[in-house]
Scaffold this motif. Structure first.
Motif, PDB file in Angstrom:
ATOM      1  N   VAL A 257       0.243  -1.271   0.402  1.00 37.41           N
ATOM      2  CA  VAL A 257      -0.092   0.101  -0.143  1.00 37.41           C
ATOM      3  C   VAL A 257       1.203   1.268   0.091  1.00 37.41           C
ATOM      4  O   VAL A 257       0.828   2.480  -1.156  1.00 37.41           O
ATOM      5  N   ALA A 258       1.771   0.757   0.967  1.00 32.67           N
ATOM      6  CA  ALA A 258       2.528   2.819   0.964  1.00 32.67           C
ATOM      7  C   ALA A 258       4.172   2.757   1.778  1.00 32.67           C
ATOM      8  O   ALA A 258       3.965   0.843   2.500  1.00 32.67           O
ATOM      9  N   TRP A 259       5.119   2.798   1.226  1.00 33.05           N
ATOM     10  CA  TRP A 259       6.368   2.967   2.279  1.00 33.05           C
ATOM     11  C   TRP A 259       6.381   4.479   2.247  1.00 33.05           C
ATOM     12  O   TRP A 259       6.719   5.193   2.643  1.00 33.05           O
ATOM     13  N   GLY A 260       7.851   4.363   3.862  1.00 30.73           N
ATOM     14  CA  GLY A 260       7.730   5.431   4.133  1.00 30.73           C
ATOM     15  C   GLY A 260       9.366   4.646   4.965  1.00 30.73           C
ATOM     16  O   GLY A 260       9.841   3.633   5.197  1.00 30.73           O
ATOM     17  N   ARG A 261       9.469   5.879   6.005  1.00 32.24           N
ATOM     18  CA  ARG A 261      10.803   5.387   6.693  1.00 32.24           C
ATOM     19  C   ARG A 261      10.353   4.701   8.254  1.00 32.24           C
ATOM     20  O   ARG A 261      11.255   3.928   8.354  1.00 32.24           O
ATOM     21  N   ASP A 262       9.245   5.154   8.762  1.00 30.41           N
ATOM     22  CA  ASP A 262       8.534   3.506   9.537  1.00 30.41           C
ATOM     23  C   ASP A 262       7.014   4.337   9.686  1.00 30.41           C
ATOM     24  O   ASP A 262       6.948   4.604   8.230  1.00 30.41           O
ATOM     25  N   PHE A 263       6.239   3.594  10.196  1.00 33.91           N
ATOM     26  CA  PHE A 263       5.374   3.449  10.310  1.00 33.91           C
ATOM     27  C   PHE A 263       4.396   4.691  11.080  1.00 33.91           C
ATOM     28  O   PHE A 263       3.531   5.477   9.894  1.00 33.91           O
ATOM     29  N   SER A 264       5.312   5.825  11.352  1.00 39.61           N
ATOM     30  CA  SER A 264       4.367   7.481  11.689  1.00 39.61           C
ATOM     31  C   SER A 264       4.354   7.458  10.115  1.00 39.61           C
ATOM     32  O   SER A 264       3.294   9.169  10.231  1.00 39.61           O
ATOM     33  N   ASP A 265       4.840   6.896   8.932  1.00 44.27           N
ATOM     34  CA  ASP A 265       4.484   8.065   8.167  1.00 44.27           C
ATOM     35  C   ASP A 265       3.163   7.879   6.756  1.00 44.27           C
ATOM     36  O   ASP A 265       3.798   8.257   5.814  1.00 44.27           O
ATOM     37  N   VAL A 266       3.505   5.870   7.646  1.00 44.44           N
ATOM     38  CA  VAL A 266       2.188   5.288   6.874  1.00 44.44           C
ATOM     39  C   VAL A 266       1.265   4.782   7.205  1.00 44.44           C
ATOM     40  O   VAL A 266       0.538   3.818   7.149  1.00 44.44           O
ATOM     41  N   CYS A 267       0.224   5.779   8.251  1.00 48.62           N
ATOM     42  CA  CYS A 267       0.160   5.236   8.976  1.00 48.62           C
ATOM     43  C   CYS A 267      -1.436   4.947   8.469  1.00 48.62           C
ATOM     44  O   CYS A 267      -1.929   5.817   7.755  1.00 48.62           O
ATOM     45  N   PRO A 268      -2.087   3.891   8.592  1.00 51.83           N
ATOM     46  CA  PRO A 268      -3.387   3.636   7.507  1.00 51.83           C
ATOM     47  C   PRO A 268      -4.882   4.635   7.890  1.00 51.83           C
ATOM     48  O   PRO A 268      -5.088   5.251   6.506  1.00 51.83           O
ATOM     49  N   VAL A 269      -5.088   4.554   9.008  1.00 56.35           N
ATOM     50  CA  VAL A 269      -6.223   5.749   9.397  1.00 56.35           C
ATOM     51  C   VAL A 269      -5.676   6.447  10.599  1.00 56.35           C
ATOM     52  O   VAL A 269      -5.304   6.020  11.550  1.00 56.35           O
ATOM     53  N   ALA A 270      -5.185   8.413  10.390  1.00 59.37           N
ATOM     54  CA  ALA A 270      -4.958   8.505  11.587  1.00 59.37           C
ATOM     55  C   ALA A 270      -5.666   9.901  11.044  1.00 59.37           C
ATOM     56  O   ALA A 270      -6.428  10.342  10.509  1.00 59.37           O
ATOM     57  N   GLY A 271      -5.884  10.229  12.308  1.00 57.71           N
ATOM     58  CA  GLY A 271      -7.207  11.733  12.353  1.00 57.71           C
ATOM     59  C   GLY A 271      -7.334  12.036  13.723  1.00 57.71           C
ATOM     60  O   GLY A 271      -6.288  11.895  14.524  1.00 57.71           O
ATOM     61  N   MET A 272      -8.077  13.553  13.361  1.00 57.08           N
ATOM     62  CA  MET A 272      -8.138  14.241  15.249  1.00 57.08           C
ATOM     63  C   MET A 272      -9.753  14.038  15.473  1.00 57.08           C
ATOM     64  O   MET A 272     -10.325  14.474  13.453  1.00 57.08           O
ATOM     65  N   PHE A 273     -10.697  14.080  16.055  1.00 61.22           N
ATOM     66  CA  PHE A 273     -11.682  14.270  16.317  1.00 61.22           C
ATOM     67  C   PHE A 273     -11.965  15.932  17.688  1.00 61.22           C
ATOM     68  O   PHE A 273     -11.454  15.489  18.777  1.00 61.22           O
ATOM     69  N   ILE A 274     -13.428  15.636  17.634  1.00 56.92           N
ATOM     70  CA  ILE A 274     -13.707  16.595  19.340  1.00 56.92           C
ATOM     71  C   ILE A 274     -14.837  16.104  19.542  1.00 56.92           C
ATOM     72  O   ILE A 274     -15.685  15.304  18.761  1.00 56.92           O
ATOM     73  N   GLY A 275     -15.224  16.056  20.708  1.00 62.26           N
ATOM     74  CA  GLY A 275     -15.857  15.284  21.270  1.00 62.26           C
ATOM     75  C   GLY A 275     -15.846  14.144  21.683  1.00 62.26           C
ATOM     76  O   GLY A 275     -14.574  12.962  21.611  1.00 62.26           O
TER      77      GLY A 275
END
Length: 291
Positions: A257-275
Protein backbone atom coordinates in the motif's frame (compact mmCIF):
# COMPACT_ATOMS: atom_id res chain seq x y z
CA UNK A 1 -2.26 -13.28 -8.94
CA UNK A 2 -5.33 -11.04 -8.62
CA UNK A 3 -6.89 -9.94 -5.34
CA UNK A 4 -9.89 -8.08 -4.07
CA UNK A 5 -9.01 -6.28 -0.83
CA UNK A 6 -11.55 -4.78 1.56
CA UNK A 7 -10.29 -2.78 4.54
CA UNK A 8 -12.93 -1.47 6.97
CA UNK A 9 -12.28 0.78 9.96
CA UNK A 10 -15.07 1.65 12.39
CA UNK A 11 -15.06 4.16 15.24
CA UNK A 12 -18.03 3.79 17.59
CA UNK A 13 -18.33 6.78 19.98
CA UNK A 14 -20.42 6.92 23.14
CA UNK A 15 -21.07 10.67 22.66
CA UNK A 16 -21.57 12.84 19.55
CA UNK A 17 -18.55 13.96 17.52
CA UNK A 18 -19.31 17.34 15.93
CA UNK A 19 -16.19 17.46 13.74
CA UNK A 20 -13.28 15.23 12.70
CA UNK A 21 -10.34 15.43 10.30
CA UNK A 22 -8.68 12.29 8.88
CA UNK A 23 -5.78 11.24 6.67
CA UNK A 24 -5.75 7.72 5.21
CA UNK A 25 -3.15 5.60 3.40
CA UNK A 26 -5.35 2.88 1.91
CA UNK A 27 -4.65 3.00 -1.85
CA UNK A 28 -2.31 0.20 -3.09
CA UNK A 29 0.76 1.47 -4.93
CA UNK A 30 1.65 0.70 -8.52
CA UNK A 31 5.14 -0.84 -8.70
CA UNK A 32 7.14 -2.93 -11.17
CA UNK A 33 5.34 -6.06 -9.89
CA UNK A 34 1.99 -4.65 -8.74
CA UNK A 35 -0.89 -2.73 -10.33
CA UNK A 36 -4.12 -1.43 -8.80
CA UNK A 37 -6.91 -1.46 -11.40
CA UNK A 38 -9.67 -0.27 -9.10
CA UNK A 39 -9.84 1.59 -5.78
CA UNK A 40 -12.81 3.07 -3.98
CA UNK A 41 -12.93 4.82 -0.62
CA UNK A 42 -16.33 5.01 1.06
CA UNK A 43 -16.86 7.11 4.18
CA UNK A 44 -20.01 7.20 6.31
CA UNK A 45 -21.21 9.80 7.21
CA UNK A 46 -20.46 11.59 3.95
CA UNK A 47 -17.44 13.90 4.31
CA UNK A 48 -17.91 17.66 4.19
CA UNK A 49 -14.59 17.95 2.32
CA UNK A 50 -12.49 15.29 0.59
CA UNK A 51 -9.17 15.59 -1.26
CA UNK A 52 -6.42 13.38 -2.69
CA UNK A 53 -2.71 13.91 -3.16
CA UNK A 54 0.63 12.13 -3.64
CA UNK A 55 2.95 12.45 -0.65
CA UNK A 56 6.73 12.92 -0.49
CA UNK A 57 7.38 9.17 -0.84
CA UNK A 58 5.02 8.73 -3.79
CA UNK A 59 2.13 7.25 -1.78
CA UNK A 60 -1.50 8.05 -2.56
CA UNK A 61 -3.13 9.89 0.36
CA UNK A 62 -6.79 10.77 0.96
CA UNK A 63 -7.86 13.46 3.41
CA UNK A 64 -11.38 14.24 4.54
CA UNK A 65 -13.29 16.22 7.16
CA UNK A 66 -16.75 15.65 8.59
CA UNK A 67 -18.52 18.68 10.06
CA UNK A 68 -21.82 16.96 10.87
CA UNK A 69 -22.49 15.40 14.27
CA UNK A 70 -22.00 11.61 14.31
CA UNK A 71 -21.50 8.75 16.74
CA UNK A 72 -20.29 6.16 14.22
CA UNK A 73 -17.57 6.63 11.60
CA UNK A 74 -16.97 3.91 9.02
CA UNK A 75 -14.16 4.02 6.45
CA UNK A 76 -14.08 1.29 3.80
CA UNK A 77 -11.41 0.92 1.13
CA UNK A 78 -12.05 -1.57 -1.68
CA UNK A 79 -9.27 -2.37 -4.16
CA UNK A 80 -8.53 -4.74 -7.03
CA UNK A 81 -4.83 -5.58 -7.28
CA UNK A 82 -2.72 -7.72 -9.61
CA UNK A 83 0.69 -8.97 -8.47
CA UNK A 84 3.47 -10.61 -10.46
CA UNK A 85 6.02 -12.86 -8.70
CA UNK A 86 9.06 -10.99 -7.42
CA UNK A 87 12.31 -12.32 -8.90
CA UNK A 88 15.00 -12.88 -6.26
CA UNK A 89 18.62 -12.99 -7.41
CA UNK A 90 20.81 -15.81 -6.17
CA UNK A 91 22.36 -14.92 -2.83
CA UNK A 92 25.92 -15.27 -4.09
CA UNK A 93 25.30 -12.90 -6.99
CA UNK A 94 24.61 -9.87 -4.79
CA UNK A 95 27.38 -7.52 -3.75
CA UNK A 96 29.05 -7.58 -0.35
CA UNK A 97 26.98 -5.54 2.06
CA UNK A 98 29.88 -3.19 2.95
CA UNK A 99 30.34 -2.12 -0.68
CA UNK A 100 26.64 -1.19 -0.89
CA UNK A 101 26.86 0.72 2.39
CA UNK A 102 29.96 2.60 1.23
CA UNK A 103 28.47 3.52 -2.15
CA UNK A 104 25.36 4.96 -0.49
CA UNK A 105 27.40 7.59 1.32
CA UNK A 106 29.13 8.81 -1.84
CA UNK A 107 26.31 8.70 -4.42
CA UNK A 108 25.04 12.19 -5.20
CA UNK A 109 22.51 11.53 -7.97
CA UNK A 110 18.84 12.27 -7.30
CA UNK A 111 18.10 8.53 -7.18
CA UNK A 112 21.07 7.89 -4.90
CA UNK A 113 20.04 10.61 -2.45
CA UNK A 114 16.44 9.35 -2.47
CA UNK A 115 17.79 5.94 -1.45
CA UNK A 116 20.29 7.25 1.11
CA UNK A 117 17.56 9.01 3.10
CA UNK A 118 16.39 5.59 4.29
CA UNK A 119 19.73 4.90 5.99
CA UNK A 120 19.11 7.34 8.85
CA UNK A 121 17.19 7.13 12.15
CA UNK A 122 13.49 8.04 12.11
CA UNK A 123 10.85 8.78 14.79
CA UNK A 124 10.05 5.12 15.55
CA UNK A 125 13.50 3.80 14.64
CA UNK A 126 16.19 5.67 16.59
CA UNK A 127 19.78 4.43 16.67
CA UNK A 128 20.65 1.84 19.33
CA UNK A 129 24.15 0.28 19.59
CA UNK A 130 22.52 -2.96 20.79
CA UNK A 131 20.85 -3.38 17.41
CA UNK A 132 24.13 -2.83 15.59
CA UNK A 133 25.74 -5.58 17.68
CA UNK A 134 22.81 -7.91 17.03
CA UNK A 135 22.91 -7.25 13.27
CA UNK A 136 26.65 -7.88 12.97
CA UNK A 137 26.13 -11.52 13.94
CA UNK A 138 24.49 -11.91 10.53
CA UNK A 139 26.43 -9.29 8.58
CA UNK A 140 29.87 -10.87 8.57
CA UNK A 141 32.67 -9.09 6.68
CA UNK A 142 32.45 -9.60 2.93
CA UNK A 143 29.13 -11.47 3.02
CA UNK A 144 26.79 -10.95 0.02
CA UNK A 145 24.00 -8.66 1.18
CA UNK A 146 21.13 -11.02 0.36
CA UNK A 147 22.74 -13.83 2.35
CA UNK A 148 23.17 -11.49 5.32
CA UNK A 149 19.58 -10.28 5.07
CA UNK A 150 18.30 -13.86 5.05
CA UNK A 151 20.30 -14.64 8.19
CA UNK A 152 19.03 -11.55 10.03
CA UNK A 153 15.46 -12.25 8.96
CA UNK A 154 15.63 -15.84 10.24
CA UNK A 155 17.07 -14.74 13.59
CA UNK A 156 14.52 -11.98 14.17
CA UNK A 157 11.69 -14.36 13.30
CA UNK A 158 13.04 -16.94 15.79
CA UNK A 159 13.99 -14.49 18.55
CA UNK A 160 10.98 -12.12 18.57
CA UNK A 161 7.70 -13.86 19.35
CA UNK A 162 4.58 -12.57 17.60
CA UNK A 163 2.37 -11.34 20.45
CA UNK A 164 -0.48 -8.85 19.76
CA UNK A 165 -0.85 -8.09 23.47
CA UNK A 166 2.79 -7.27 24.17
CA UNK A 167 3.09 -3.78 22.69
CA UNK A 168 1.29 -0.62 21.61
CA UNK A 169 2.11 1.83 18.82
CA UNK A 170 4.17 3.87 21.30
CA UNK A 171 6.33 1.00 22.62
CA UNK A 172 10.00 1.87 21.92
CA UNK A 173 11.83 -0.64 19.74
CA UNK A 174 14.52 -1.12 22.39
CA UNK A 175 11.80 -2.47 24.72
CA UNK A 176 10.62 -4.79 21.95
CA UNK A 177 14.21 -5.95 21.53
CA UNK A 178 14.69 -6.52 25.25
CA UNK A 179 11.39 -8.39 25.76
CA UNK A 180 11.55 -10.16 22.38
CA UNK A 181 7.80 -9.84 21.79
CA UNK A 182 5.67 -7.73 19.47
CA UNK A 183 3.63 -7.54 16.28
CA UNK A 184 4.58 -7.15 12.61
CA UNK A 185 5.06 -3.40 13.00
CA UNK A 186 7.53 -3.98 15.86
CA UNK A 187 9.42 -6.68 13.97
CA UNK A 188 9.69 -4.43 10.92
CA UNK A 189 10.95 -1.54 13.05
CA UNK A 190 13.51 -3.82 14.71
CA UNK A 191 14.83 -4.97 11.35
CA UNK A 192 15.01 -1.36 10.15
CA UNK A 193 16.95 -0.46 13.29
CA UNK A 194 19.43 -3.27 12.69
CA UNK A 195 20.01 -2.45 9.03
CA UNK A 196 20.26 1.32 9.46
CA UNK A 197 22.67 0.88 12.38
CA UNK A 198 25.03 -0.70 9.85
CA UNK A 199 24.58 2.19 7.41
CA UNK A 200 22.26 0.36 5.00
CA UNK A 201 19.11 1.85 3.46
CA UNK A 202 15.82 0.19 4.38
CA UNK A 203 12.22 1.38 4.28
CA UNK A 204 9.03 0.44 6.13
CA UNK A 205 6.33 -1.11 3.95
CA UNK A 206 2.65 -1.07 4.92
CA UNK A 207 0.19 -3.34 3.16
CA UNK A 208 -1.69 -6.61 3.36
CA UNK A 209 -0.84 -10.28 3.28
CA UNK A 210 -2.87 -13.24 2.06
CA UNK A 211 -2.80 -15.43 5.14
CA UNK A 212 -3.55 -18.68 3.34
CA UNK A 213 -1.28 -19.02 0.30
CA UNK A 214 -2.02 -21.50 -2.46
CA UNK A 215 -0.91 -25.13 -2.25
CA UNK A 216 0.79 -26.53 0.83
CA UNK A 217 2.48 -23.32 1.94
CA UNK A 218 2.09 -22.54 5.67
CA UNK A 219 -0.46 -20.00 6.86
CA UNK A 220 1.03 -16.51 7.14
CA UNK A 221 0.63 -14.11 10.08
CA UNK A 222 -0.76 -10.59 9.89
CA UNK A 223 -3.85 -10.76 7.70
CA UNK A 224 -6.56 -9.62 10.11
CA UNK A 225 -5.42 -6.00 9.79
CA UNK A 226 -2.73 -4.11 7.91
CA UNK A 227 0.59 -5.93 7.67
CA UNK A 228 4.12 -4.51 7.72
CA UNK A 229 7.48 -5.63 6.39
CA UNK A 230 10.79 -4.17 5.17
CA UNK A 231 12.37 -3.33 1.83
CA UNK A 232 16.19 -3.24 1.69
CA UNK A 233 18.33 -1.52 -0.91
CA UNK A 234 20.67 -4.14 -2.41
CA UNK A 235 22.70 -2.16 -4.94
CA UNK A 236 22.38 -3.41 -8.51
CA UNK A 237 19.75 -5.93 -7.31
CA UNK A 238 17.48 -3.01 -6.40
CA UNK A 239 15.05 -3.00 -3.49
CA UNK A 240 14.28 -6.44 -2.04
CA UNK A 241 11.30 -7.00 0.27
CA UNK A 242 11.67 -9.18 3.36
CA UNK A 243 9.08 -10.14 6.00
CA UNK A 244 10.54 -10.93 9.46
CA UNK A 245 7.09 -11.78 10.87
CA UNK A 246 6.80 -14.72 8.48
CA UNK A 247 10.52 -15.37 7.81
CA UNK A 248 9.96 -14.91 4.09
CA UNK A 249 10.84 -12.96 0.98
CA UNK A 250 7.45 -11.78 -0.35
CA UNK A 251 6.32 -13.18 -3.66
CA UNK A 252 2.63 -12.92 -4.59
CA UNK A 253 1.01 -12.97 -1.13
CA UNK A 254 2.05 -9.45 -0.08
CA UNK A 255 0.14 -6.39 -1.32
CA UNK A 256 2.01 -3.08 -1.00
CA UNK A 257 0.00 0.00 0.00
CA UNK A 258 2.61 2.56 1.04
CA UNK A 259 6.20 2.95 2.20
CA UNK A 260 8.16 5.44 4.27
CA UNK A 261 10.76 5.70 7.01
CA UNK A 262 8.56 3.96 9.59
CA UNK A 263 4.93 3.54 10.69
CA UNK A 264 4.50 7.25 11.40
CA UNK A 265 4.85 8.05 7.67
CA UNK A 266 2.18 5.60 6.47
CA UNK A 267 -0.37 5.04 9.25
CA UNK A 268 -3.42 3.53 7.46
CA UNK A 269 -5.94 5.78 9.25
CA UNK A 270 -4.99 8.81 11.35
CA UNK A 271 -6.75 11.96 12.44
CA UNK A 272 -8.32 14.00 15.19
CA UNK A 273 -11.82 14.59 16.48
CA UNK A 274 -13.67 16.76 19.00
CA UNK A 275 -15.96 15.22 21.61
CA UNK A 276 -16.98 11.58 21.34
CA UNK A 277 -16.15 10.55 24.89
CA UNK A 278 -14.85 7.00 24.93
CA UNK A 279 -14.80 5.10 21.66
CA UNK A 280 -14.36 1.60 20.34
CA UNK A 281 -12.18 0.89 17.31
CA UNK A 282 -12.77 -2.09 15.05
CA UNK A 283 -10.58 -2.92 12.02
CA UNK A 284 -11.16 -5.76 9.59
CA UNK A 285 -9.28 -6.73 6.44
CA UNK A 286 -10.36 -9.27 3.84
CA UNK A 287 -7.90 -10.35 1.15
CA UNK A 288 -9.65 -12.56 -1.39
CA UNK A 289 -7.81 -14.22 -4.25
CA UNK A 290 -9.70 -13.85 -7.54
CA UNK A 291 -7.45 -16.20 -9.49
Amino acid sequence: MKYKVTHTTKYDYDAPVPVCHNVVYLTPRTTNVQSCSRHRLTVNPTPTTHSKRIDYFGNAVSSFSIATSHRLLQITASSSVTIQPRQLPSEGSTLAWESIRNSLATERSAEGLATYQFAFPSPHVPFHPELSDYARESFKPGLPILEAIRSLNERLHADVKYDPKATTISTPIIEVFEHRRGVCQDQAHLMLGCLRALGLAARYVSGYVRTQPAGESPRLVGGDASHAWVSVYCGSAGWIDVDPTNDSFPQTEHITVAWGRDFSDVCPVAGMFIGGGNHQLDVSVDVMAIE
